[in-house]
Design a protein around this motif. Structure first.
Motif, PDB file in Angstrom:
ATOM      1  N   LYS A 188     -20.482  15.358 -28.750  1.00 19.44           N
ATOM      2  CA  LYS A 188     -20.138  16.402 -27.782  1.00 19.44           C
ATOM      3  C   LYS A 188     -20.847  17.720 -28.090  1.00 19.44           C
ATOM      4  CE  LYS A 188     -15.525  14.765 -26.432  1.00 19.44           C
ATOM      5  NZ  LYS A 188     -14.061  15.018 -26.533  1.00 19.44           N
ATOM      6  N   SER A 189     -21.092  17.964 -29.372  1.00 17.25           N
ATOM      7  CA  SER A 189     -21.756  19.220 -29.737  1.00 17.25           C
ATOM      8  C   SER A 189     -23.267  19.161 -29.509  1.00 17.25           C
ATOM      9  CB  SER A 189     -21.475  19.554 -31.208  1.00 17.25           C
ATOM     10  OG  SER A 189     -22.167  18.675 -32.077  1.00 17.25           O
ATOM     11  N   GLU A 190     -23.811  17.960 -29.344  1.00 17.14           N
ATOM     12  CA  GLU A 190     -25.263  17.810 -29.235  1.00 17.14           C
ATOM     13  C   GLU A 190     -25.759  17.528 -27.820  1.00 17.14           C
ATOM     14  OE1 GLU A 190     -27.606  18.214 -31.582  1.00 17.14           O
ATOM     15  OE2 GLU A 190     -26.079  18.826 -33.015  1.00 17.14           O
ATOM     16  N   VAL A 191     -24.967  16.838 -27.021  1.00 20.03           N
ATOM     17  CA  VAL A 191     -25.395  16.505 -25.658  1.00 20.03           C
ATOM     18  C   VAL A 191     -24.313  16.946 -24.684  1.00 20.03           C
ATOM     19  CG1 VAL A 191     -26.769  14.550 -26.462  1.00 20.03           C
ATOM     20  CG2 VAL A 191     -24.420  14.156 -25.719  1.00 20.03           C
ATOM     21  N   SER A 192     -24.663  16.983 -23.397  1.00 20.41           N
ATOM     22  CA  SER A 192     -23.718  17.529 -22.424  1.00 20.41           C
ATOM     23  C   SER A 192     -23.771  16.752 -21.111  1.00 20.41           C
ATOM     24  CB  SER A 192     -24.046  19.004 -22.165  1.00 20.41           C
ATOM     25  OG  SER A 192     -25.379  19.139 -21.671  1.00 20.41           O
ATOM     26  N   GLY A 193     -22.909  17.139 -20.201  1.00 29.27           N
ATOM     27  CA  GLY A 193     -22.922  16.603 -18.850  1.00 29.27           C
ATOM     28  C   GLY A 193     -22.594  15.133 -18.758  1.00 29.27           C
ATOM     29  N   ASP A 194     -23.166  14.486 -17.761  1.00 28.73           N
ATOM     30  CA  ASP A 194     -22.882  13.068 -17.526  1.00 28.73           C
ATOM     31  C   ASP A 194     -23.365  12.196 -18.676  1.00 28.73           C
ATOM     32  OD1 ASP A 194     -21.666  13.311 -14.934  1.00 28.73           O
ATOM     33  OD2 ASP A 194     -23.649  13.734 -14.112  1.00 28.73           O
ATOM     34  N   PHE A 195     -24.461  12.585 -19.322  1.00 24.18           N
ATOM     35  CA  PHE A 195     -24.958  11.819 -20.460  1.00 24.18           C
ATOM     36  C   PHE A 195     -23.932  11.828 -21.590  1.00 24.18           C
ATOM     37  CE2 PHE A 195     -27.829  11.697 -24.346  1.00 24.18           C
ATOM     38  CZ  PHE A 195     -27.995  10.328 -24.314  1.00 24.18           C
ATOM     39  N   GLN A 196     -23.343  12.983 -21.826  1.00 20.63           N
ATOM     40  CA  GLN A 196     -22.300  13.068 -22.848  1.00 20.63           C
ATOM     41  C   GLN A 196     -21.155  12.127 -22.520  1.00 20.63           C
ATOM     42  OE1 GLN A 196     -18.841  16.051 -23.184  1.00 20.63           O
ATOM     43  NE2 GLN A 196     -20.494  17.062 -24.324  1.00 20.63           N
ATOM     44  N   ARG A 197     -20.763  12.075 -21.268  1.00 24.37           N
ATOM     45  CA  ARG A 197     -19.631  11.240 -20.874  1.00 24.37           C
ATOM     46  C   ARG A 197     -19.933   9.748 -21.053  1.00 24.37           C
ATOM     47  NH1 ARG A 197     -18.689  15.870 -17.852  1.00 24.37           N
ATOM     48  NH2 ARG A 197     -20.245  15.476 -16.238  1.00 24.37           N
ATOM     49  N   VAL A 198     -21.182   9.359 -20.810  1.00 25.99           N
ATOM     50  CA  VAL A 198     -21.558   7.959 -21.043  1.00 25.99           C
ATOM     51  C   VAL A 198     -21.412   7.632 -22.521  1.00 25.99           C
ATOM     52  CG1 VAL A 198     -23.375   6.221 -20.892  1.00 25.99           C
ATOM     53  CG2 VAL A 198     -23.185   7.948 -19.110  1.00 25.99           C
ATOM     54  N   PHE A 245     -25.750   2.057 -42.259  1.00 25.67           N
ATOM     55  CA  PHE A 245     -27.061   2.378 -41.704  1.00 25.67           C
ATOM     56  C   PHE A 245     -26.939   2.862 -40.256  1.00 25.67           C
ATOM     57  CE2 PHE A 245     -31.181   0.829 -39.779  1.00 25.67           C
ATOM     58  CZ  PHE A 245     -31.959   1.840 -40.313  1.00 25.67           C
ATOM     59  N   ASP A 246     -26.086   2.216 -39.464  1.00 22.89           N
ATOM     60  CA  ASP A 246     -25.865   2.665 -38.085  1.00 22.89           C
ATOM     61  C   ASP A 246     -25.359   4.107 -38.070  1.00 22.89           C
ATOM     62  OD1 ASP A 246     -26.650   0.340 -36.800  1.00 22.89           O
ATOM     63  OD2 ASP A 246     -24.631  -0.491 -36.687  1.00 22.89           O
ATOM     64  N   ALA A 247     -24.371   4.390 -38.913  1.00 19.24           N
ATOM     65  CA  ALA A 247     -23.809   5.747 -38.966  1.00 19.24           C
ATOM     66  C   ALA A 247     -24.871   6.747 -39.385  1.00 19.24           C
ATOM     67  CB  ALA A 247     -22.616   5.783 -39.925  1.00 19.24           C
ATOM     68  N   PHE A 248     -25.664   6.371 -40.389  1.00 21.13           N
ATOM     69  CA  PHE A 248     -26.744   7.242 -40.850  1.00 21.13           C
ATOM     70  C   PHE A 248     -27.733   7.527 -39.724  1.00 21.13           C
ATOM     71  CE2 PHE A 248     -31.130   7.563 -42.313  1.00 21.13           C
ATOM     72  CZ  PHE A 248     -31.061   8.631 -43.192  1.00 21.13           C
ATOM     73  N   CYS A 249     -28.124   6.503 -38.980  1.00 19.08           N
ATOM     74  CA  CYS A 249     -29.100   6.671 -37.898  1.00 19.08           C
ATOM     75  C   CYS A 249     -28.559   7.567 -36.787  1.00 19.08           C
ATOM     76  CB  CYS A 249     -29.497   5.313 -37.329  1.00 19.08           C
ATOM     77  SG  CYS A 249     -30.526   4.309 -38.423  1.00 19.08           S
ATOM     78  N   LEU A 250     -27.277   7.418 -36.480  1.00 22.97           N
ATOM     79  CA  LEU A 250     -26.671   8.273 -35.459  1.00 22.97           C
ATOM     80  C   LEU A 250     -26.676   9.735 -35.911  1.00 22.97           C
ATOM     81  CD1 LEU A 250     -23.693   5.961 -34.461  1.00 22.97           C
ATOM     82  CD2 LEU A 250     -25.607   6.603 -32.983  1.00 22.97           C
ATOM     83  N   LYS A 251     -26.298   9.960 -37.165  1.00 21.51           N
ATOM     84  CA  LYS A 251     -26.307  11.330 -37.696  1.00 21.51           C
ATOM     85  C   LYS A 251     -27.725  11.875 -37.733  1.00 21.51           C
ATOM     86  CE  LYS A 251     -24.270  14.866 -39.714  1.00 21.51           C
ATOM     87  NZ  LYS A 251     -23.256  15.685 -39.006  1.00 21.51           N
ATOM     88  N   ASN A 252     -28.652  11.043 -38.158  1.00 25.50           N
ATOM     89  CA  ASN A 252     -30.052  11.451 -38.257  1.00 25.50           C
ATOM     90  C   ASN A 252     -30.613  11.836 -36.900  1.00 25.50           C
ATOM     91  OD1 ASN A 252     -32.123  11.826 -40.201  1.00 25.50           O
ATOM     92  ND2 ASN A 252     -33.179   9.997 -39.463  1.00 25.50           N
ATOM     93  N   ALA A 253     -30.166  11.138 -35.858  1.00 23.87           N
ATOM     94  CA  ALA A 253     -30.645  11.421 -34.501  1.00 23.87           C
ATOM     95  C   ALA A 253     -30.161  12.760 -33.990  1.00 23.87           C
ATOM     96  CB  ALA A 253     -30.187  10.319 -33.552  1.00 23.87           C
ATOM     97  N   MET A 254     -29.099  13.280 -34.613  1.00 23.25           N
ATOM     98  CA  MET A 254     -28.510  14.531 -34.123  1.00 23.25           C
ATOM     99  C   MET A 254     -28.730  15.721 -35.040  1.00 23.25           C
ATOM    100  SD  MET A 254     -24.858  13.242 -32.494  1.00 23.25           S
ATOM    101  CE  MET A 254     -24.318  12.238 -33.882  1.00 23.25           C
ATOM    102  N   LYS A 255     -29.225  15.506 -36.247  1.00 27.31           N
ATOM    103  CA  LYS A 255     -29.260  16.609 -37.204  1.00 27.31           C
ATOM    104  C   LYS A 255     -30.551  17.417 -37.161  1.00 27.31           C
ATOM    105  CE  LYS A 255     -31.042  14.353 -41.405  1.00 27.31           C
ATOM    106  NZ  LYS A 255     -30.722  13.937 -42.782  1.00 27.31           N
ATOM    107  N   ARG A 256     -31.552  16.889 -36.504  1.00 21.49           N
ATOM    108  CA  ARG A 256     -32.834  17.590 -36.473  1.00 21.49           C
ATOM    109  C   ARG A 256     -32.917  18.499 -35.263  1.00 21.49           C
ATOM    110  NH1 ARG A 256     -36.796  12.538 -38.206  1.00 21.49           N
ATOM    111  NH2 ARG A 256     -35.864  12.233 -40.258  1.00 21.49           N
TER     112      ARG A 256
END
Length: 344
Positions: free
Chosen positions: A157-167, A106-117
């Motif tokens: 890395k493909s969805e977010v960038s900068g300092d937020f990505q590094r966190v 479920f965690d993996a699904f939610c992470l993917k779901n947060a990035m696929k839209r």
């Protein structure tokens, strides 16, 4: 009673023990065939008995639901997930399906779901990655790779960038120290480094320093760092982050601080934020309720009432409707064997 706070050192809060709202059927009386039969009857013929579906799902914990799902196929030669998809719709369907997913799946699904839209749901990523143990993070990455044939880190890395990505990339490594002993001198050194990387700089902020300390140090160590920071600086650590950063980077670092200081209060705020303002973030609300229903939702609900002068149940009633609301309420109040009746 949850195992997360008890068995994961960095999430422990001064020997507090938390409990969820869904505890499952007593193993001595658990009957997966009977439960599977009840679900089949609820969906067979004309009409669907949503009330029965809610009862079965909330009477049993996640491990028992996995057995029921397998028994359903064995007894009837049918896939429970597919049957639910054909009978249900909307958020009620989604919530039922989420309850049938193993926890790390479920965690993996939610992470993917947060990035696929269209548009990444940053808060959904933060809620999970900030609060999972090192072992849970490793399990999530393994399941994510199996399910989606890609690396979680690469997708972030493909969805977010900068300092937020590094966190987020730092959190995905699952490398936080789990040392419980606190070295006061090491905490002082980290406090000064954070101060010198933020308030102590005249024209810029060294986000790398914040990242290194907040993402890698143990929870007890960070609590000491924050305590020392408040004594040393003109602001507390939250004030420093708010003054030095902005956007999603600020949100991520603040989430780490809030989680470190008080996990229950952190999760209560996440739940409140999911329903605050115009429109409910139903995906975030479901993600939080499902993830915490067997872990600490009873305790989070108590903190929620103290913080927001209303119960979690009251806010769910106001912001949701129909069978979706009934299922959420059962999960929040305790279902089936916990003796709580469905609320309308």
């Amino acid at each position: 009673m949850t195992e997360r706070y008890r068995s994961v050192p960095h999430a422990t809060m001064a020997a507090s023990y938390c409990q969820g709202t869904i505890r499952g059927t007593d193993p001595a009386s658990f009957n997966s065939e009977d439960a599977a039969s009840r679900l089949r009857k609820a969906m067979k013929g004309l009409g669907t008995d949503e009330h029965q579906i809610i009862r079965v799902l909330t009477e049993h914990n996640n491990a028992q639901r996995q057995e029921i799902k397998d028994k359903f196929k064995t007894c009837f030669g049918r896939d429970l997930i597919e049957d639910l998809k054909s009978e249900l719709a909307g958020h009620f369907e989604s919530l039922c399906l989420y309850l049938l997913m193993p926890a790390r799946y479920f965690d993996a699904f939610c992470l993917k779901n947060a990035m696929k839209r269209l548009g990444t749901k940053e808060s959904h990523l933060i809620d999970i990655l900030v609060s999972r143990s090192n072992m849970e993070i490793q399990d999530i990455k393994t399941v994510y790779k199996e399910l989606f044939k890609s690396d979680l880190e690469d997708d972030i890395k493909s969805e977010v960038s900068g300092d937020f990505q590094r966190v987020l990339v730092g959190l995905v490594q699952g490398g936080r120290s789990e040392e419980q002993a606190v070295d006061d001198e090491a905490a002082k050194a980290d406090m000064r480094e954070v101060y010198n990387g933020g308030e102590g700089l005249l024209f810029s902020t060294d986000e790398d320093v914040f990242n290194k300390v907040l993402v890698t140090r143990s929870i007890p160590h960070l609590r000491k760092v924050f305590e020392l920071y408040k004594e040393y600086a003109s602001k507390d650590i939250e004030g420093a982050i708010i003054g030095e950063m902005s956007g999603d980077t600020q949100k991520a670092f603040l989430a780490i601080v809030h989680y470190v200081k008080d996990p229950l209060k952190f999760f209560a705020k996440c739940l409140f934020d999911s329903m605050d303002g115009a429109g409910t973030d139903d995906e975030r609300l479901m993600q939080l309720v499902v993830s915490h229903s067997e872990v600490d939702l009873q305790d989070v609900s108590e903190v929620y009432q103290k913080e927001y002068k209303a119960t979690l149940v009251e806010h769910i009633k106001k912001d949701t409707s129909g069978d979706y609301r009934k299922l959420l309420l059962q999960l929040t109040q305790g279902g089936g064997t916990n003796g709580v009746k469905e609320s309308s």
